[in-house]
Every structure is written in C-alpha cells, then in structure tokens.
Scaffold this active site. Structure first.
Site, PDB file in Angstrom:
ATOM      1  N   LYS A  43       0.799  -1.226   0.000  1.00 41.39           N
ATOM      2  CA  LYS A  43       0.000   0.000   0.000  1.00 41.39           C
ATOM      3  C   LYS A  43       0.833   1.278   0.000  1.00 41.39           C
ATOM      4  O   LYS A  43       0.294   2.362  -0.196  1.00 41.39           O
ATOM      5  CB  LYS A  43      -0.971  -0.005   1.183  1.00 41.39           C
TER       6      LYS A  43
HETATM    7  N1  PMP Z   1      -3.001  -7.463   1.479  1.00 37.04           N
HETATM    8  C1  PMP Z   1      -2.887  -6.645   2.520  1.00 37.04           C
HETATM    9  C2  PMP Z   1      -2.113  -7.103   3.712  1.00 37.04           C
HETATM   10  C3  PMP Z   1      -3.520  -5.390   2.525  1.00 37.04           C
HETATM   11  O1  PMP Z   1      -3.398  -4.564   3.592  1.00 37.04           O
HETATM   12  C4  PMP Z   1      -4.265  -5.009   1.393  1.00 37.04           C
HETATM   13  C5  PMP Z   1      -4.928  -3.671   1.361  1.00 37.04           C
HETATM   14  N2  PMP Z   1      -5.971  -3.524   2.290  1.00 37.04           N
HETATM   15  C6  PMP Z   1      -4.400  -5.906   0.335  1.00 37.04           C
HETATM   16  C7  PMP Z   1      -3.734  -7.126   0.399  1.00 37.04           C
HETATM   17  C8  PMP Z   1      -5.354  -5.660  -0.815  1.00 37.04           C
HETATM   18  O2  PMP Z   1      -5.013  -4.680  -1.683  1.00 37.04           O
HETATM   19  P1  PMP Z   1      -6.071  -3.799  -2.449  1.00 37.04           P
HETATM   20  O3  PMP Z   1      -6.560  -2.762  -1.480  1.00 37.04           O
HETATM   21  O4  PMP Z   1      -5.246  -3.202  -3.535  1.00 37.04           O
HETATM   22  O5  PMP Z   1      -7.193  -4.626  -2.970  1.00 37.04           O
END
Ligand code: PMP
Length: 324
Positions: A43
């Site tokens: 992120k």
């Molecule tokens: N894995 C983790 C540990 C996350 O914190 C996030 C984001 N919330 C994601 C995957 C998923 O990513 P996205 O928000 O791009 O769908």
C-alpha cells in the site's frame, strides 16, 4: 549525493523470487516481495500516488491533515509519506485488525481511531463513513479515500504491473491478487488486458467475502461479508476502485487453508508473510496444480509477517480462533 535521500525513494521496484520448496505442479510460481517497501506493504505505492496526485491537484496543502479508513497498511503508507512531506495523519481502523499495526502507527506519530468491526457497509458507524465524516468536520483536511480514489488502481497500473511484466521478460500467464479496495487487481488487470491479453487475472477471496461470487455474477445477498481472519482482503461491498471485468477467475480460501499456507511458506521458503498472503498463495498453488503445462504465475507477499507473530504464527491464537 547518495542515490537514496529519503524513504520515499525506496517505494516500489520490489524484488521477485521463485517458490522453490513447495508443490507448484508444472508451473513456476513467483512471489513479489511487497513487504520490502519502507512501510512494509504493497500500500505504500498507493499512498504515494494518492498524496502526490492530491498535491498536484491542490487538494492537499502544507499543514493539512490526511484522513483515511484503512485495514492498517494504507494508513502506514500515508503516515510515513505524510511524515516526510510534513502532513499529519489521522486514521480509522477496525478493532479486528492486529494491535501491532496500531502500535506501529502511533509510534510514527499517526493519530489512530479504533472503531467496531461488526457494522454493515451502510451503517453510519461503518469505518469508511466515520473517516469521511471526520474529514468533513476537520478543517484543512484531505480524505485519501482509497475505496473511491482512482489514484489507487492507477498506482498499480503504472508501477506494480510494469515491474512484474519486466521482471518476467513479458512472459506472465497469471497474476493472483486479493481484494481489499480492489486497487491492486484493477490496476494490474488494466495493464495486462492491454499489454498482455493472455495473462489471466485471478482473485483469491476469503470464504465469507462477496468478491468471488460477484465476479461470477452470482447473487451475494446470502453471503455474510464476514467470517475470515486474514487482514486486508475480503469485502462486504464492491468498492468503486474494484473493476470486476478484469477478473477471469476466483478461488475461495477458508481460514484453515489460508493460515496453513502462510505457515508452510515460512517453513518451506523462509519468507514470513502477512496474513493475506496465505490466501493469495493458497489460490496460486491451487491454480498452479490445476495446470497441465508450464506457466509463469505471480502473486504477492503483500506485507510483512512480523506484525502477525502474535496471531498467524501463534499456536495459542490459532487455537482460540479454532483454526487448524
Ligand atoms: N493485502 C494486505 C495485507 C492489505 O493490507 C491489502 C490492502 N488492504 C491488500 C492485500 C489488498 O489490496 P487492495 O486494497 O489493492 O485490494
């Protein structure tokens, strides 16, 4: 002058490694190590693009407070980048998230508001609604809005996806992603549908989440939108930043399979991934083992496992949650 002036210069360009000791059928399975970002998650890329786009558009000015609703990792990226750029950060986090994330955020000076998890997406006490309201009530604030801000998927279209494409010399058969905001899968999906249409985009969805059923065009009214213990992925609504049309296939992964897999990855590969990677790698392994010819498959270590040592890697916690 050194090449690296601040942690901002270390965001992105993460390494990729091949799984060596697990059964990947006829396939090559690669893990992109997003835990190597300075905020230790995928992120950081999104936080940087959201902040720099808002600065260019004049929505974020010196002295402002950045406000966001987050599972913790977006908050970490925003707080870290905000610190280096001179902004305060205030984040709303669900009480089901690992307490270590909250301690880490507070350690770097972010203000953290913890709210209840067991409220529906249309409830005024839902964490996103709380953060939005906080932004409306705080003068000189900027609501990052990862669930509706298109700078989120764009960050992955412009950085994560081309990095994967180049690291595998353009030979990518499938990319497996989880969905929290949908930024990763939508940005990567858009890039590959245009640049490499043979590449399949696959969602790894926790059991209880509505994403896989939504991809399949099924009725989601009977799906609870809860029940999983991995953090950062799984949804009870479809965010604006999630473009379902890029997703070719989904796998549903339950708590047992997710936590078993992430522990297997630690034992077999020496990689201590965060809890969402258990879901991603379990789906990637299933996809790999179903293939009849050699394919290059990519998934992610989305964040670092140290913050989950007290949960995913702790027998007592697993026993309490009735997992494994
Ligand atoms: N894995 C983790 C540990 C996350 O914190 C996030 C984001 N919330 C994601 C995957 C998923 O990513 P996205 O928000 O791009 O769908």
């Amino acid at each position: 002058m050194p090449d690296v002036n601040t942690l901002l210069d270390l965001i992105g360009n993460t390494p990729i490694v091949q799984v060596k000791n697990m059964d990947t059928g006829p396939c090559n399975l690669y893990l992109k190590l997003e835990n190597m970002n300075p905020g230790s998650s995928i992120k950081d890329r999104v936080a940087l693009n959201i902040i720099e786009t808002a600065e260019r558009e004049g929505k974020l000015k010196p002295g402002y407070t950045i406000i966001e609703a987050s599972a913790g990792n977006t908050a970490m990226g925003l707080a870290l980048i905000g610190k280096l750029k001179g902004y305060n950060t205030k984040v709303v986090i669900l009480d089901k998230m690992n307490h270590n994330k909250i301690l880490h955020l507070r350690a770097i000076g972010a203000e953290v508001v913890v709210v209840k998890s067991d409220v529906g997406p249309n409830d005024p006490d839902h964490y996103i609604a709380v953060a939005k309201r906080m932004a409306e009530e705080t003068p000189n604030s900027f609501f990052a809005g990862q669930f509706s801000n298109m700078s989120n998927p764009l960050a992955h279209e412009l950085s994560t996806a081309p990095e994967i494409y180049n690291q595998l010399d353009g030979n990518v058969d499938a990319v497996v992603c989880g969905v929290g905001s949908g930024g990763t899968i939508s940005g990567i999906g858009k890039f590959f549908k245009e640049k490499s249409p043979k590449t399949q985009i696959i969602v790894a969805d926790p059991k209880g989440s509505i994403v896989k059923a939504s991809v399949e065009g099924k009725d989601t009214r009977d799906i609870p939108g809860s029940g999983w213990f991995v953090e950062g992925i799984g949804e009870d609504f479809i965010p604006d930043t999630l473009n379902l049309s890029y997703i070719d296939k989904g796998y549903e992964i339950d708590n047992d399979e997710a936590f078993k897999t992430i522990r297997d990855v630690a034992i077999s590969e020496g990689i201590l991934g965060g809890s969402s990677c258990g879901t991603l790698i379990a789906a990637a392994l299933r996809y790999c083992r179903e293939q009849t010819e050699e394919k290059n498959v990519v998934t992610f270590i989305c964040d670092n496992g140290e913050k989950y040592l007290n949960t995913a890697y702790n027998e007592e916690w697993l026993k309490k949650k009735n997992i494994l």
